[in-house]
Design a protein around this motif. Structure first.
Motif, PDB file in Angstrom:
ATOM      1  N   GLN A  43       0.754  -1.804  -0.198  1.00 57.71           N
ATOM      2  CA  GLN A  43       0.077  -0.139  -0.187  1.00 57.71           C
ATOM      3  C   GLN A  43       1.173   1.151   0.354  1.00 57.71           C
ATOM      4  OE1 GLN A  43      -2.908  -0.203  -0.442  1.00 57.71           O
ATOM      5  NE2 GLN A  43      -4.005   1.652   0.202  1.00 57.71           N
ATOM      6  N   VAL A  44       0.512   2.192  -1.152  1.00 54.86           N
ATOM      7  CA  VAL A  44       1.381   3.660  -1.407  1.00 54.86           C
ATOM      8  C   VAL A  44       0.045   4.210   0.182  1.00 54.86           C
ATOM      9  CG1 VAL A  44       1.794   5.093  -2.446  1.00 54.86           C
ATOM     10  CG2 VAL A  44       2.131   3.302  -3.486  1.00 54.86           C
ATOM     11  N   ARG A  45       1.330   5.412   0.828  1.00 56.35           N
ATOM     12  CA  ARG A  45       0.821   6.354   1.762  1.00 56.35           C
ATOM     13  C   ARG A  45       0.665   7.368   0.694  1.00 56.35           C
ATOM     14  NH1 ARG A  45       3.710   8.860   6.240  1.00 56.35           N
ATOM     15  NH2 ARG A  45       1.564   9.724   7.353  1.00 56.35           N
ATOM     16  N   LEU A  46       0.307   8.362   1.335  1.00 58.97           N
ATOM     17  CA  LEU A  46       0.327   9.365  -0.095  1.00 58.97           C
ATOM     18  C   LEU A  46      -0.114  11.221   1.408  1.00 58.97           C
ATOM     19  CD1 LEU A  46      -1.598   9.001  -3.075  1.00 58.97           C
ATOM     20  CD2 LEU A  46       0.156   8.640  -2.717  1.00 58.97           C
ATOM     21  N   VAL A  47       0.802  12.141   1.148  1.00 59.38           N
ATOM     22  CA  VAL A  47       0.520  12.998   2.047  1.00 59.38           C
ATOM     23  C   VAL A  47       0.678  14.365   0.996  1.00 59.38           C
ATOM     24  CG1 VAL A  47       1.583  14.460   4.197  1.00 59.38           C
ATOM     25  CG2 VAL A  47       1.928  12.592   3.854  1.00 59.38           C
ATOM     26  N   GLU A  48      -0.019  15.434   1.451  1.00 58.17           N
ATOM     27  CA  GLU A  48       0.039  16.433   0.651  1.00 58.17           C
ATOM     28  C   GLU A  48       0.415  18.027   1.341  1.00 58.17           C
ATOM     29  OE1 GLU A  48      -4.187  14.266  -0.215  1.00 58.17           O
ATOM     30  OE2 GLU A  48      -2.832  14.812   1.134  1.00 58.17           O
ATOM     31  N   SER A  49       0.672  18.927   0.510  1.00 55.94           N
ATOM     32  CA  SER A  49       1.342  19.598   1.478  1.00 55.94           C
ATOM     33  C   SER A  49       1.561  20.501   0.189  1.00 55.94           C
ATOM     34  CB  SER A  49       2.700  19.557   1.678  1.00 55.94           C
ATOM     35  OG  SER A  49       3.304  19.401   0.561  1.00 55.94           O
ATOM     36  N   GLY A  50       1.527  22.229   0.634  1.00 55.74           N
ATOM     37  CA  GLY A  50       1.730  23.025  -0.156  1.00 55.74           C
ATOM     38  C   GLY A  50       0.495  23.877   0.192  1.00 55.74           C
ATOM     39  N   GLY A  51      -1.015  23.688   1.081  1.00 54.13           N
ATOM     40  CA  GLY A  51      -1.896  23.926   0.979  1.00 54.13           C
ATOM     41  C   GLY A  51      -1.764  25.640   1.528  1.00 54.13           C
ATOM     42  N   GLY A  52      -2.910  25.909   1.058  1.00 55.60           N
ATOM     43  CA  GLY A  52      -3.442  27.191   2.338  1.00 55.60           C
ATOM     44  C   GLY A  52      -3.910  28.736   1.295  1.00 55.60           C
ATOM     45  N   LEU A  53      -3.364  30.029   1.508  1.00 56.10           N
ATOM     46  CA  LEU A  53      -4.176  31.296   1.215  1.00 56.10           C
ATOM     47  C   LEU A  53      -3.673  32.101  -0.226  1.00 56.10           C
ATOM     48  CD1 LEU A  53      -6.792  33.088   1.240  1.00 56.10           C
ATOM     49  CD2 LEU A  53      -5.240  34.302   2.826  1.00 56.10           C
ATOM     50  N   VAL A  54      -3.845  31.884  -0.946  1.00 51.08           N
ATOM     51  CA  VAL A  54      -3.487  32.268  -2.064  1.00 51.08           C
ATOM     52  C   VAL A  54      -5.040  33.473  -3.126  1.00 51.08           C
ATOM     53  CG1 VAL A  54      -4.272  30.884  -3.899  1.00 51.08           C
ATOM     54  CG2 VAL A  54      -2.197  32.582  -4.341  1.00 51.08           C
ATOM     55  N   GLN A  55      -4.291  34.568  -3.563  1.00 54.76           N
ATOM     56  CA  GLN A  55      -5.076  35.644  -4.722  1.00 54.76           C
ATOM     57  C   GLN A  55      -5.479  34.864  -5.335  1.00 54.76           C
ATOM     58  OE1 GLN A  55      -3.055  39.388  -3.915  1.00 54.76           O
ATOM     59  NE2 GLN A  55      -5.036  40.764  -2.269  1.00 54.76           N
ATOM     60  N   ALA A  56      -6.450  35.599  -6.197  1.00 59.55           N
ATOM     61  CA  ALA A  56      -6.733  35.128  -7.353  1.00 59.55           C
ATOM     62  C   ALA A  56      -5.778  35.817  -8.226  1.00 59.55           C
ATOM     63  CB  ALA A  56      -8.635  35.622  -7.709  1.00 59.55           C
ATOM     64  N   GLY A  57      -5.255  35.030  -8.857  1.00 60.98           N
ATOM     65  CA  GLY A  57      -4.265  35.186 -10.148  1.00 60.98           C
ATOM     66  C   GLY A  57      -3.507  35.311  -9.838  1.00 60.98           C
ATOM     67  N   GLY A  58      -2.569  34.988  -8.326  1.00 60.12           N
ATOM     68  CA  GLY A  58      -1.252  34.264  -8.196  1.00 60.12           C
ATOM     69  C   GLY A  58      -1.214  33.217  -8.243  1.00 60.12           C
ATOM     70  N   SER A  59      -0.155  32.169  -7.646  1.00 60.87           N
ATOM     71  CA  SER A  59       0.073  31.006  -7.962  1.00 60.87           C
ATOM     72  C   SER A  59       0.686  30.351  -6.344  1.00 60.87           C
ATOM     73  CB  SER A  59       1.626  30.701  -8.490  1.00 60.87           C
ATOM     74  OG  SER A  59       2.677  31.691  -7.962  1.00 60.87           O
TER      75      SER A  59
END
Length: 125
Positions: free
Chosen positions: A1-17
């Motif tokens: 079984q592969v374990r997956l961990v996301e990161s990098g989310g947060g608050l961003v302004q429209a048009g940003g990245s």
């Protein structure tokens, strides 16, 4: 079984990245096709993008095509979702998923065997 961990989310302004990452652990992680899905409040989980195990095939939901890019670095066992010009309607919890079939990128055929815990993305107007 592969374990997956996301990161990098947060608050961003429209048009940003923003760039999301999904770190996979497990001997067979690089052989999985990988996908990103999202779920907004009160809505069902929806397909965003997918990439084959080799990275040679990708597929995107129409709503993100031309703005988001999925990629992977198998040496690092990591999949990325580059979000450019996000819109408020992209606000959701984003989930990474892995499918044992290496080449599948069609959302109708994806049958993820592994899911991450999700990361919140909020796009302000």
């Amino acid at each position: 079984q592969v374990r997956l961990v996301e990161s990098g989310g947060g608050l961003v302004q429209a048009g940003g990245s923003l760039r999301l990452s999904c770190a996979a652990s497990g001997r067979t992680a690089s052989s999985y096709a990988m996908g990103w899905f999202r779920q907004a409040p009160g809505k069902e989980r929806a397909f965003v993008a997918a990439i084959s195990s080799s990275g040679g095939f990708t597929n995107y939901a129409d709503s993100v095509k031309g703005r988001f890019t999925i990629s992977r670095d198998n040496a690092k066992n990591t999949v990325y979702l580059q979000m450019n010009s996000p819109k408020p309607e992209d606000t959701a919890v984003y989930y990474c998923a892995g499918d044992r079939t290496p080449w599948v990128v069609d959302p109708a055929r994806l049958r993820p065997a592994s899911w991450g815990q999700g990361t919140q993305v909020t796009v302000s107007s």
